[in-house]
Design a protein around this motif. Structure first.
Motif, PDB file in Angstrom:
ATOM      1  N   GLU A   1       0.831  -1.203   0.000  1.00  0.00           N
ATOM      2  CA  GLU A   1       0.000   0.000   0.000  1.00  0.00           C
ATOM      3  C   GLU A   1       0.864   1.251   0.000  1.00  0.00           C
ATOM      4  O   GLU A   1       1.964   1.279   0.541  1.00  0.00           O
ATOM      5  CB  GLU A   1      -0.939   0.023   1.213  1.00  0.00           C
ATOM      6  CG  GLU A   1      -0.262   0.114   2.554  1.00  0.00           C
ATOM      7  CD  GLU A   1      -1.257   0.299   3.699  1.00  0.00           C
ATOM      8  OE1 GLU A   1      -2.442   0.544   3.449  1.00  0.00           O
ATOM      9  OE2 GLU A   1      -0.798   0.217   4.858  1.00  0.00           O
TER      10      GLU A   1
ATOM     11  N   SER B   1       1.966  14.009  -0.399  1.00  0.00           N
ATOM     12  CA  SER B   1       0.665  13.377  -0.201  1.00  0.00           C
ATOM     13  C   SER B   1       0.828  12.215   0.751  1.00  0.00           C
ATOM     14  O   SER B   1       1.919  11.639   0.839  1.00  0.00           O
ATOM     15  CB  SER B   1       0.074  12.916  -1.532  1.00  0.00           C
ATOM     16  OG  SER B   1       0.824  11.849  -2.068  1.00  0.00           O
ATOM     17  N   TYR B   2      -0.249  11.861   1.447  1.00  0.00           N
ATOM     18  CA  TYR B   2      -0.196  10.822   2.463  1.00  0.00           C
ATOM     19  C   TYR B   2      -1.444   9.957   2.404  1.00  0.00           C
ATOM     20  O   TYR B   2      -2.543  10.435   2.089  1.00  0.00           O
ATOM     21  CB  TYR B   2      -0.103  11.436   3.862  1.00  0.00           C
ATOM     22  CG  TYR B   2       1.151  12.231   4.094  1.00  0.00           C
ATOM     23  CD1 TYR B   2       1.168  13.604   3.858  1.00  0.00           C
ATOM     24  CD2 TYR B   2       2.323  11.618   4.538  1.00  0.00           C
ATOM     25  CE1 TYR B   2       2.317  14.340   4.058  1.00  0.00           C
ATOM     26  CE2 TYR B   2       3.481  12.346   4.742  1.00  0.00           C
ATOM     27  CZ  TYR B   2       3.474  13.713   4.498  1.00  0.00           C
ATOM     28  OH  TYR B   2       4.623  14.440   4.698  1.00  0.00           O
ATOM     29  N   ALA B   3      -1.262   8.696   2.769  1.00  0.00           N
ATOM     30  CA  ALA B   3      -2.406   7.837   2.986  1.00  0.00           C
ATOM     31  C   ALA B   3      -3.143   8.316   4.232  1.00  0.00           C
ATOM     32  O   ALA B   3      -2.531   8.833   5.170  1.00  0.00           O
ATOM     33  CB  ALA B   3      -1.950   6.393   3.173  1.00  0.00           C
ATOM     34  N   ASN B   4      -4.444   8.134   4.240  1.00  0.00           N
ATOM     35  CA  ASN B   4      -5.240   8.582   5.388  1.00  0.00           C
ATOM     36  C   ASN B   4      -4.756   7.946   6.692  1.00  0.00           C
ATOM     37  O   ASN B   4      -4.794   8.577   7.753  1.00  0.00           O
ATOM     38  CB  ASN B   4      -6.709   8.232   5.165  1.00  0.00           C
ATOM     39  CG  ASN B   4      -7.349   9.070   4.083  1.00  0.00           C
ATOM     40  OD1 ASN B   4      -6.877  10.166   3.766  1.00  0.00           O
ATOM     41  ND2 ASN B   4      -8.419   8.570   3.491  1.00  0.00           N
ATOM     42  N   SER B   5      -4.278   6.728   6.607  1.00  0.00           N
ATOM     43  CA  SER B   5      -3.877   5.984   7.805  1.00  0.00           C
ATOM     44  C   SER B   5      -2.639   6.559   8.487  1.00  0.00           C
ATOM     45  O   SER B   5      -2.392   6.275   9.659  1.00  0.00           O
ATOM     46  CB  SER B   5      -3.634   4.524   7.454  1.00  0.00           C
ATOM     47  OG  SER B   5      -2.635   4.404   6.460  1.00  0.00           O
TER      48      SER B   5
ATOM     49  N   GLN C   1      -1.662  10.058   7.846  1.00  0.00           N
ATOM     50  CA  GLN C   1      -1.750  11.522   7.830  1.00  0.00           C
ATOM     51  C   GLN C   1      -1.655  12.070   9.241  1.00  0.00           C
ATOM     52  O   GLN C   1      -2.346  11.619  10.142  1.00  0.00           O
ATOM     53  CB  GLN C   1      -3.089  11.947   7.193  1.00  0.00           C
ATOM     54  CG  GLN C   1      -3.291  13.437   7.091  1.00  0.00           C
ATOM     55  CD  GLN C   1      -2.525  14.039   5.929  1.00  0.00           C
ATOM     56  OE1 GLN C   1      -2.555  13.538   4.817  1.00  0.00           O
ATOM     57  NE2 GLN C   1      -1.836  15.134   6.196  1.00  0.00           N
TER      58      GLN C   1
ATOM     59  N   ARG D   1       0.825  11.778  11.248  1.00  0.00           N
ATOM     60  CA  ARG D   1       1.817  11.037  12.050  1.00  0.00           C
ATOM     61  C   ARG D   1       3.138  10.874  11.313  1.00  0.00           C
ATOM     62  O   ARG D   1       4.198  10.851  11.928  1.00  0.00           O
ATOM     63  CB  ARG D   1       1.279   9.650  12.409  1.00  0.00           C
ATOM     64  CG  ARG D   1       0.002   9.678  13.240  1.00  0.00           C
ATOM     65  CD  ARG D   1      -0.350   8.269  13.728  1.00  0.00           C
ATOM     66  NE  ARG D   1      -0.633   7.345  12.622  1.00  0.00           N
ATOM     67  CZ  ARG D   1       0.042   6.192  12.434  1.00  0.00           C
ATOM     68  NH1 ARG D   1       1.011   5.840  13.262  1.00  0.00           N
ATOM     69  NH2 ARG D   1      -0.278   5.406  11.422  1.00  0.00           N
TER      70      ARG D   1
ATOM     71  N   ASP E   1       1.217  -0.349  12.003  1.00  0.00           N
ATOM     72  CA  ASP E   1       2.223   0.192  11.092  1.00  0.00           C
ATOM     73  C   ASP E   1       3.319  -0.827  10.794  1.00  0.00           C
ATOM     74  O   ASP E   1       4.192  -0.579   9.959  1.00  0.00           O
ATOM     75  CB  ASP E   1       2.874   1.446  11.696  1.00  0.00           C
ATOM     76  CG  ASP E   1       1.902   2.607  11.824  1.00  0.00           C
ATOM     77  OD1 ASP E   1       1.944   3.298  12.863  1.00  0.00           O
ATOM     78  OD2 ASP E   1       1.094   2.816  10.891  1.00  0.00           O
TER      79      ASP E   1
ATOM     80  N   LYS F   1       0.428  10.983  -6.608  1.00  0.00           N
ATOM     81  CA  LYS F   1       0.012  11.332  -5.248  1.00  0.00           C
ATOM     82  C   LYS F   1      -0.975  10.316  -4.676  1.00  0.00           C
ATOM     83  O   LYS F   1      -1.255  10.348  -3.485  1.00  0.00           O
ATOM     84  CB  LYS F   1      -0.582  12.734  -5.211  1.00  0.00           C
ATOM     85  CG  LYS F   1      -1.906  12.889  -5.937  1.00  0.00           C
ATOM     86  CD  LYS F   1      -2.362  14.328  -5.821  1.00  0.00           C
ATOM     87  CE  LYS F   1      -3.717  14.541  -6.492  1.00  0.00           C
ATOM     88  NZ  LYS F   1      -4.149  15.967  -6.357  1.00  0.00           N
ATOM     89  N   HIS F   2      -1.442   9.432  -5.540  1.00  0.00           N
ATOM     90  CA  HIS F   2      -2.297   8.334  -5.094  1.00  0.00           C
ATOM     91  C   HIS F   2      -1.559   7.005  -5.143  1.00  0.00           C
ATOM     92  O   HIS F   2      -2.180   5.944  -4.992  1.00  0.00           O
ATOM     93  CB  HIS F   2      -3.553   8.268  -5.956  1.00  0.00           C
ATOM     94  CG  HIS F   2      -4.404   9.502  -5.859  1.00  0.00           C
ATOM     95  ND1 HIS F   2      -5.028   9.887  -4.694  1.00  0.00           N
ATOM     96  CD2 HIS F   2      -4.715  10.435  -6.790  1.00  0.00           C
ATOM     97  CE1 HIS F   2      -5.698  11.011  -4.906  1.00  0.00           C
ATOM     98  NE2 HIS F   2      -5.527  11.369  -6.179  1.00  0.00           N
TER      99      HIS F   2
END
Length: 127
Positions: free
Chosen positions: A46, A59-63, A65, A67, A90, A109-110
């Motif tokens: 992922e 950009s960051y994955a929601n999980s 973001q 941190r 993690d 970014k995705h």
């Protein structure tokens, strides 16, 4: 030939921090968008975070973001991932990735379009 070498993984307690590094060679690093991915046991790889060649956009994955922070030092050809407030979920092998084909940031970014990968570094979050 492009080489991406990750380091900085290890065992950390929940709530702790780690900083991963990725040393790049064989490419004009400052011209490449870069990213971090991870793969936990039994799960698909992922996207974690991405950064444009200049570092001006991330950009960051929601999980992760809020941190995790992705950054780069183009003078040192090195990519970083600062990971704070780590959680057991993690735990994974973390991979550095590069976009060598100048793909669109709209896709990168995705997590789509990266085409060169490192060997990975293990991060384990456990008490």
């Amino acid at each position: 030939q492009v080489q991406l070498v990750e380091s900085g993984g290890g065992l950390v307690q929940p709530g702790g921090s780690l900083r991963l590094s990725c040393a790049a060679s064989g490419t004009i690093f400052s011209g490449d968008a870069m990213g971090w991915f991870r793969q936990a046991p039994g799960k698909e790889r992922e996207f974690v975070a991405g950064i444009t060649p200049s570092g001006s956009s991330t950009s960051y994955a929601n999980s992760v973001q809020g941190r995790f922070t992705i950054s780069r030092d183009n003078a040192k050809n090195t990519l970083y991932l600062q990971m704070n407030s780590l959680k057991p979920e993690d735990t994974a092998i973390y991979y550095c990735a590069a976009d060598l084909r100048d793909s669109s940031w709209r896709s990168l970014k995705h997590g789509v379009g990266y085409d060169s990968w490192g060997q990975g570094t293990q991060v384990t979050v456990s008490s």
